[in-house]
Design a protein around this motif. Structure first.
Motif, PDB file in Angstrom:
ATOM      1  N   THR A 268       0.838  -1.192   0.000  1.00  0.00           N
ATOM      2  CA  THR A 268       0.000   0.000   0.000  1.00  0.00           C
ATOM      3  C   THR A 268       0.878   1.249   0.000  1.00  0.00           C
ATOM      4  N   GLU A 269       0.263   2.363  -0.324  1.00  0.00           N
ATOM      5  CA  GLU A 269       0.981   3.643  -0.294  1.00  0.00           C
ATOM      6  C   GLU A 269       1.370   3.996   1.145  1.00  0.00           C
ATOM      7  N   GLU A 270       0.493   3.651   2.084  1.00  0.00           N
ATOM      8  CA  GLU A 270       0.736   3.941   3.490  1.00  0.00           C
ATOM      9  C   GLU A 270       0.727   2.639   4.279  1.00  0.00           C
ATOM     10  N   ALA A 271       1.578   2.539   5.268  1.00  0.00           N
ATOM     11  CA  ALA A 271       1.595   1.377   6.155  1.00  0.00           C
ATOM     12  C   ALA A 271       0.926   1.760   7.467  1.00  0.00           C
ATOM     13  N   ASP A 272      -0.271   2.250   7.377  1.00  0.00           N
ATOM     14  CA  ASP A 272      -1.049   2.738   8.506  1.00  0.00           C
ATOM     15  C   ASP A 272      -2.040   1.644   8.927  1.00  0.00           C
ATOM     16  N   TYR A 273      -2.207   1.417  10.219  1.00  0.00           N
ATOM     17  CA  TYR A 273      -3.113   0.369  10.690  1.00  0.00           C
ATOM     18  C   TYR A 273      -4.517   0.513  10.123  1.00  0.00           C
TER      19      TYR A 273
END
Length: 104
Positions: free
Chosen positions: A63-68
């Motif tokens: 993903t673009e972000e590795a945010d929960y």
């Protein structure tokens, strides 16, 4: 215009068994779905298991972000799309257990 589900990153999953209720295993940080292979084999024939490579791990897309919250939404969308709202049992280890607290 495409829907958000059309843009959901690909999730790699392996199913073990073909009868019984479905158990979805979510691994911990740096893990892969195959970490649960022995447990899944032990559940056959009573349960079928889904060994998921979470986003940004194993053979799943990044993903673009590795945010929960972002990654939890990717997994939730994948589950809805793949199993059409069919109930599943979720088993998470470490980081894999944290995702459920992020789903909206």
């Amino acid at each position: 215009m495409s829907s958000a589900e059309d843009q959901t990153p690909t999730i790699h999953a392996t199913e073990v068994g073909d009868t019984g209720p479905r158990v979805v295993f979510l691994h911990g940080l740096f893990g892969q779905g195959r970490n649960f292979t022995q447990a899944a084999k032990a559940l056959v024939p009573d349960l079928r298991s889904v060994l998921v490579d979470l986003p940004n791990h194993g053979r799943s897309a990044w993903t673009e972000e590795a945010d929960y919250v972002v990654v939890a939404e990717v997994v939730a969308t994948w589950l809805r799309t793949t199993y059409g709202g069919e109930p599943v049992h979720l088993v998470g280890h470490s980081m894999g257990a944290r995702w459920r607290w992020c789903w909206r």
